[in-house]
Design a protein around this motif. Structure first.
Motif, PDB file in Angstrom:
ATOM      1  N   PHE A  63      -0.439  21.151  10.081  1.00 43.52           N
ATOM      2  CA  PHE A  63      -1.233  19.929  10.097  1.00 43.52           C
ATOM      3  C   PHE A  63      -0.466  18.824   9.390  1.00 43.52           C
ATOM      4  O   PHE A  63       0.203  19.075   8.390  1.00 43.52           O
ATOM      5  CB  PHE A  63      -2.564  20.136   9.358  1.00 43.52           C
ATOM      6  N   ASP A 119      -6.414  15.272   8.956  1.00 44.42           N
ATOM      7  CA  ASP A 119      -7.365  15.245  10.066  1.00 44.42           C
ATOM      8  C   ASP A 119      -8.788  14.975   9.590  1.00 44.42           C
ATOM      9  O   ASP A 119      -9.745  15.579  10.083  1.00 44.42           O
ATOM     10  CB  ASP A 119      -7.320  16.573  10.831  1.00 44.42           C
ATOM     11  N   ALA A 171      -9.711  17.496  15.004  1.00 40.15           N
ATOM     12  CA  ALA A 171      -9.466  16.056  15.083  1.00 40.15           C
ATOM     13  C   ALA A 171      -8.754  15.739  16.401  1.00 40.15           C
ATOM     14  O   ALA A 171      -9.261  16.064  17.463  1.00 40.15           O
ATOM     15  CB  ALA A 171      -8.675  15.578  13.874  1.00 40.15           C
ATOM     16  N   ASP A 172      -7.526  15.196  16.347  1.00 43.02           N
ATOM     17  CA  ASP A 172      -6.885  14.762  17.591  1.00 43.02           C
ATOM     18  C   ASP A 172      -5.932  15.819  18.143  1.00 43.02           C
ATOM     19  O   ASP A 172      -5.115  15.543  18.989  1.00 43.02           O
ATOM     20  CB  ASP A 172      -6.118  13.457  17.330  1.00 43.02           C
TER      21      ASP A 172
END
Ligand SMILES: Nc1ncnc2c1ncn2[C@@H]1O[C@H](COP(=O)(O)OP(=O)(O)O)[C@@H](O)[C@H]1O
Ligand SMILES: [Mg+2]
Length: 390
Positions: free
Chosen positions: A248, A265, A331-332
């Motif tokens: 991440f 995130d 998240a994305d």
């Protein structure tokens, strides 16, 4: 007492503008299996060929059994046949028109052994590799696995002081490769020969090596026992190459003596344990937060505010037979983890991904690393238990 059998000192090999081997040094103790592991093109074969004497280094030295066999400074270059090594290549390189016996006898003939000795040694070696009944067969009539055994027997027959193996199992199909891997391990344990092994296959490297060296772009990134390199990678490259990893992009928000706090995130307050004396990124720094998939746990409870749990949406569930693959959106970004069949996750459900503080690692973010951080595949540890408990 262990004794150094092979020592490679500051080897360099340059092809045109490419530094294929960049100041490589390592030692192989007697009876050890040391593996050079790394992606295609990282310089494994070139290093092995310089040890064998098929390639001349631009700089550096190689010492085998106390004898310097190549040194650019001292202008020493002992030819391959006088280095007392056995070598097995990916492409067997056996002579198809000769019988199995003749193939294996060849190195002994070159060394002027007498007939009786040749017969005894060849028979004993063929027995070792499970080819005792194939002695008179033309090599061309053998299967790939059998040809590779001939190649191994030919390298072992004159009891070389060290065996150099360059991807010896890569041309075999998956099942045979596994069988030969186990057999190679048994032979090595039985005979105790010293091996320098080259492979790009992490399973082979993990299971066969006493120590392994992870190579990247011509240099060794980390050298150590397989478990140590796996559990305590010293660079993001090693972490990524050996095993699977989930990463991440985050930011450091707090530093304490034995832990730091990061956020990513949209998840705040993720604690990362820091071992004594380890370097820590400054507050505000962009970092990559990484964890091994087997250290991740899937939990039903995803309430914000609970420590180190990231909420994820289950985007898809793929049935793999014994296990399920969960495609998760965090998240994305999308990541995939593998969970046991009983976990019962459903598409559309929100779950919590628990990241234990002691298993998280933090790396300074570089542009090269960030690129690899978008899509992930990973395997969850005790996910089923946690699901049932929840
Ligand atoms: N004889 C050669 N001439 C030019 N380039 C070479 C030669 N041999 C190897 N290379 C290059 O050196 C690098 C390392 O090659 P190699 O040692 O075969 O890698 P690996 O065995 O790890 O896949 C590669 O980029 C390869 O293309
Ligand atoms: Mg190679």
């Amino acid at each position: 007492m262990s004794e150094t059998f092979l020592e490679v000192r500051n080897l360099v090999k340059i092809f045109g503008k490419l530094t294929a081997v960049d100041n490589v040094s390592f030692k192989v103790e007697q009876g050890e299996v040391v593996t050079l592991l790394g992606p295609s093109g990282c310089g494994k074969t070139t290093t092995l060929r310089m040890v064998a004497g098929f390639e001349k280094p631009n700089a550096g030295e190689v010492e085998i059994a106390g004898r310097v066999v190549v040194s650019t400074n001292r202008r020493i270059q002992v030819p391959p046949e006088r280095r007392d090594i056995g070598m097995v290549f990916q492409s067997y390189a056996i002579w198809p028109h000769m019988t199995v016996f003749e193939n294996v006898a060849f190195p002994l003939k070159v060394r002027h052994a007498n007939r009786q000795e040749i017969k005894e040694r060849v028979e004993k070696t063929l027995d070792l590799v499970g080819l005792a009944n194939f002695s008179d067969r033309p090599a061309i009539l053998l299967s790939g696995g059998q040809q590779q055994r001939v190649s191994l027997a030919r390298a072992l027959v004159y009891s070389p002081s060290i065996l150099l193996l360059d991807e010896p199992l890569s041309n075999l199909d998956a099942k045979l490769r596994e069988q030969m891997r186990i057999e190679l391990k048994r032979l090595q344990q039985q005979l105790g020969f010293t091996v320098l092994f080259v492979t790009h296959d992490q399973i082979e490297a993990m299971s066969l090596s006493t120590r392994l060296a992870v190579m990247n772009q011509g240099h060794i990134e980390q050298l150590g026992p397989p478990q140590e390199v796996y559990e305590r990678p010293q660079t993001p490259f090693v972490e990524d190459f050996l095993g699977r990893i989930l990463r991440f992009r985050g930011t450091v928000t707090e530093r304490q003596s034995n832990y730091q706090v990061v956020e990513f995130d949209g998840v705040k307050n993720v604690q990362v344990r820091v071992s004594d004396g380890a370097e820590q990124a400054a507050v505000g720094k962009k970092v990559l937060v990484a964890i091994r998939p087997e250290d991740v746990r899937v939990e039903r409870d995803h309430a914000p505010g609970r420590g180190n749990i990231i909420p994820c949406d289950v985007e898809n569930v793929l049935h793999l037979g014994r296990e399920y693959e969960l495609v998760l959106r965090v998240a994305d970004r999308v990541c995939t983890i593998t969970v046991p069949r009983e976990s019962g996750s459903k598409v559309g459900q929100t779950i919590g991904l628990y990241l234990p503080a002691e298993h998280l690692r933090v790396w300074a973010a570089t542009a090269a690393l960030e690129e690899t951080g978008t899509e992930q595949t990973t395997r969850a540890g005790s996910a089923a238990r946690d699901f049932r408990a929840g």
